[in-house]
Design an enzyme around this catalytic site. Structure first.
Site, PDB file in Angstrom:
ATOM      1  N   LYS A   1      -8.849   7.746   1.096  1.00  0.00           N
ATOM      2  CA  LYS A   1     -10.015   7.318   1.957  1.00  0.00           C
ATOM      3  C   LYS A   1      -9.786   8.020   3.206  1.00  0.00           C
ATOM      4  CE  LYS A   1      -7.877   3.078   2.175  1.00  0.00           C
ATOM      5  NZ  LYS A   1      -6.802   3.147   1.277  1.00  0.00           N
TER       6      LYS A   1
ATOM      7  N   ARG B   1     -10.696  -5.476   3.847  1.00  0.00           N
ATOM      8  CA  ARG B   1      -9.400  -5.465   2.926  1.00  0.00           C
ATOM      9  C   ARG B   1      -9.324  -7.031   2.417  1.00  0.00           C
ATOM     10  NH1 ARG B   1      -6.468  -0.778   4.836  1.00  0.00           N
ATOM     11  NH2 ARG B   1      -4.770  -0.234   3.295  1.00  0.00           N
TER      12      ARG B   1
ATOM     13  N   ARG C   1       3.549  12.188   0.902  1.00  0.00           N
ATOM     14  CA  ARG C   1       3.008  12.118   2.408  1.00  0.00           C
ATOM     15  C   ARG C   1       4.375  11.403   3.319  1.00  0.00           C
ATOM     16  NH1 ARG C   1      -1.995   8.370   4.215  1.00  0.00           N
ATOM     17  NH2 ARG C   1      -0.614   6.842   3.804  1.00  0.00           N
TER      18      ARG C   1
ATOM     19  N   ARG D   1       2.315  -2.543  -1.283  1.00  0.00           N
ATOM     20  CA  ARG D   1       1.221  -2.266  -0.800  1.00  0.00           C
ATOM     21  C   ARG D   1      -0.048  -2.292  -2.040  1.00  0.00           C
ATOM     22  NH1 ARG D   1       2.335   2.899   2.180  1.00  0.00           N
ATOM     23  NH2 ARG D   1      -0.100   3.155   2.556  1.00  0.00           N
TER      24      ARG D   1
END
Ligand code: B4P
Length: 190
Positions: A14, A89, A128, A145
Site C-alpha cells: 500500500k 481498517r 523490512r 497483524r
C-alpha cells in the site's frame, strides 16, 4: 475529486504504491500508519498510547483514527482528491469516512484491494524489519497483524463491494507492473 482507498493486508504494498499514485495524480496522501508513527516519534500522549497498541499488532481505536482523518480532510478540501492508505481498517471507520466525505460533498471513487499470499507478506515484512528496525515488523507481531486484518479489516472490502466500488488487484510482481494494473483501474473508475 478523485478519492482512492488503497486496501490490503500488511505488507501488500500500500505505502509503496501510494507514493507512485500520488506522483501521477497529485493526490493528498493520508496514511494513518504514518500519522500514528509521527505521533509516536514526537512522543505525544496519543503517540505513547498508540505505540503499545501498534507493537502488539492490534488496531488503534476508531475514535482516534477518525479524529486524525477529519482534521486532514478539513485541511485539504480544495485539492484534487485523496489517497487513503491503510484506512479504513474497520467497518466503523468506513462508515465515518463516508459521513466525513459527504460533509464536503465528496465520495470514495474506488477501493483498490492488493491481493498477496500470506507467505509473501511475511517475507516482505520480515525483510523490512531487518532493514529498518520497525518495531512491529517482527514475526510474532506480523502474524498477529495478518490475523487482525482477516477478522477486523476484511469486512471493509464487502462494505465497498455492496456499492460496486471494490476492485481487487494482483499485488505480486514488480512494483511497476502492479502500478500499471492500478492505473488501469483508476482510469476505469474516474
Ligand atoms: P501501516 O503503516 O498501514 O502498515 P502496513 O499495513 O504494514 O502497510 P505498509 O503500507 O507500511 O507496507 P507496504 O505494504 O507498502 O499500519 C501499521 C499499524 O498502525 C497497524 O498495525 C495498526 O496498529 C496501526 N494503524 C494504522 N492505520 C490504522 C487504522 N486505520 N486504524 C487502526 N489502527 C491503524 O510494504 C511492505 C513491504 O513490502 C515494504 O518493505 C516494501 O518495500 C515491500 N514491497 C512492496 N511492494 C512490493 C513488491 N511488489 N514486491 C516485493 N516487495 C514489495
Amino acid at each position: 475529486m478523485l478519492n482512492i482507498v488503497l486496501f490490503g493486508p500488511p505488507g501488500s504494498g500500500k505505502g509503496t504504491q501510494a507514493s507512485k499514485i500520488i506522483e501521477k495524480y497529485n493526490l493528498i496522501h493520508i496514511s494513518t500508519g504514518d500519522l500514528l508513527r509521527s505521533e509516536v516519534e514526537a512522543q505525544t500522549e496519543l503517540g505513547i498510547q498508540a505505540q503499545a497498541i501498534m507493537d502488539r499488532g492490534a488496531l488503534v481505536s476508531d475514535e482516534i483514527v477518525i479524529g486524525m482523518i477529519r482534521k486532514k480532510l478539513e485541511e485539504h478540501q480544495d485539492g484534487p482528491g485523496f489517497i487513503f492508505d491503510g484506512f479504513p481498517r474497520t467497518v466503523e471507520q468506513a462508515r465515518e469516512l463516508r459521513k466525513a466525505l459527504t460533509d464536503i460533498d465528496e465520495r470514495v471513487t474506488v477501493l483498490i484491494s492488493l491481493t498477496v499470499p500470506k507467505d509473501e507478506l511475511v517475507k516482505r515484512l520480515v525483510k523490512r524489519g531487518a532493514e529498518t528496525g520497525r518495531s512491529d515488523d517482527n514475526p510474532e507481531t506480523i502474524h498477529k497483524r495478518i490475523d487482525v486484518y482477516n477478522t477486523q479489516t476484511l469486512p471493509v472490502a464487502y462494505y465497498y463491494e455492496k456499492m460496486h466500488k471494490h476492485q481487487p488487484v494482483e499485488g505480486v510482481g514488480s512494483v511497476n507492473d502492479i502500478f500499471k494494473r492500478i492505473v488501469e483501474v483508476i482510469e476505469h473508475f474516474s
